[in-house]
Design an enzyme around this catalytic site. Sequence first.
Site, short mmCIF file in Angstrom:
data_model
loop_
_atom_site.label_atom_id
_atom_site.label_comp_id
_atom_site.label_asym_id
_atom_site.label_seq_id
_atom_site.Cartn_x
_atom_site.Cartn_y
_atom_site.Cartn_z
N CYS A 1 0.85 -1.20 0.00
CA CYS A 1 0.00 0.00 0.00
C CYS A 1 0.88 1.25 0.00
O CYS A 1 0.57 2.23 -0.68
CB CYS A 1 -0.95 0.00 1.20
SG CYS A 1 -2.37 -1.10 1.00
N HIS B 1 -0.50 -10.19 -4.54
CA HIS B 1 0.41 -9.84 -5.63
C HIS B 1 0.66 -11.07 -6.48
O HIS B 1 0.67 -12.20 -6.00
CB HIS B 1 1.74 -9.28 -5.10
CG HIS B 1 2.40 -10.11 -4.04
ND1 HIS B 1 1.96 -10.12 -2.73
CD2 HIS B 1 3.46 -10.95 -4.09
CE1 HIS B 1 2.74 -10.94 -2.02
NE2 HIS B 1 3.64 -11.46 -2.82
P1 AMP Z 1 5.99 -13.06 -1.48
O1 AMP Z 1 7.21 -13.54 -0.73
O2 AMP Z 1 5.38 -14.04 -2.42
O3 AMP Z 1 4.98 -12.45 -0.52
O4 AMP Z 1 6.50 -11.89 -2.43
C1 AMP Z 1 6.88 -10.65 -1.93
C2 AMP Z 1 7.91 -10.11 -2.88
O5 AMP Z 1 8.05 -8.72 -2.63
C3 AMP Z 1 9.29 -10.73 -2.74
O6 AMP Z 1 9.66 -11.34 -3.98
C4 AMP Z 1 10.18 -9.54 -2.40
O7 AMP Z 1 11.45 -9.60 -3.00
C5 AMP Z 1 9.37 -8.36 -2.91
N1 AMP Z 1 9.62 -7.10 -2.25
C6 AMP Z 1 9.74 -6.86 -0.93
N2 AMP Z 1 9.95 -5.54 -0.71
C7 AMP Z 1 9.97 -4.95 -1.93
C8 AMP Z 1 10.16 -3.60 -2.37
N3 AMP Z 1 10.37 -2.58 -1.51
N4 AMP Z 1 10.12 -3.34 -3.70
C9 AMP Z 1 9.94 -4.36 -4.58
N5 AMP Z 1 9.74 -5.64 -4.23
C10 AMP Z 1 9.76 -5.93 -2.92
ZN ZN Z 2 -1.81 -3.30 1.23
#
Ligand code: AMP
Ligand code: ZN
Length: 112
Positions: A7, A98
């Site tokens: 968010c 996501h």
């Molecule tokens: P999940 O582990 O399936 O919940 O995916 C979350 C994803 O968000 C992971 O692949 C992380 O590398 C990514 N992530 C976490 N923080 C950030 C950020 N600030 N910008 C871009 N991606 C992020």
């Molecule tokens: Zn959210």
Amino acid sequence: MSDCLFCKIIAGEIPSNKVYEDAVCYAFYDIDPQAPTHFLVVPKTHIASVSQVTEENSQDVGHIFAVIARLAKELGLESYRVVSNIGEQAGQSVPHLHFHVLSGRDMTWPPG
Ligand code: AMP
Ligand code: ZN
């Protein structure tokens, strides 16, 4: 949701490398890419995961898939994987729905 990482990214409070944005969704490159191309597509409305998808919000999810198909074409991705982790055991680390879009390398099945 005020304390949600994605968010905050959508609101521009945390920087991201944007791929695409419209009224319904936001797409940005993953900070820790697991493939040569790895971006995330998220609804702008806070939904915790696929487990919270309902008839009411499923239009946004359908739209996201149409966006994924269009972005993949625009980026020239011929083969790619779309993944959504639900819950800790499946590897979900951010509780905002996501879809990972991964491409550019050989992938194995089943996933680890
Ligand atoms: P999940 O582990 O399936 O919940 O995916 C979350 C994803 O968000 C992971 O692949 C992380 O590398 C990514 N992530 C976490 N923080 C950030 C950020 N600030 N910008 C871009 N991606 C992020
Ligand atoms: Zn959210």
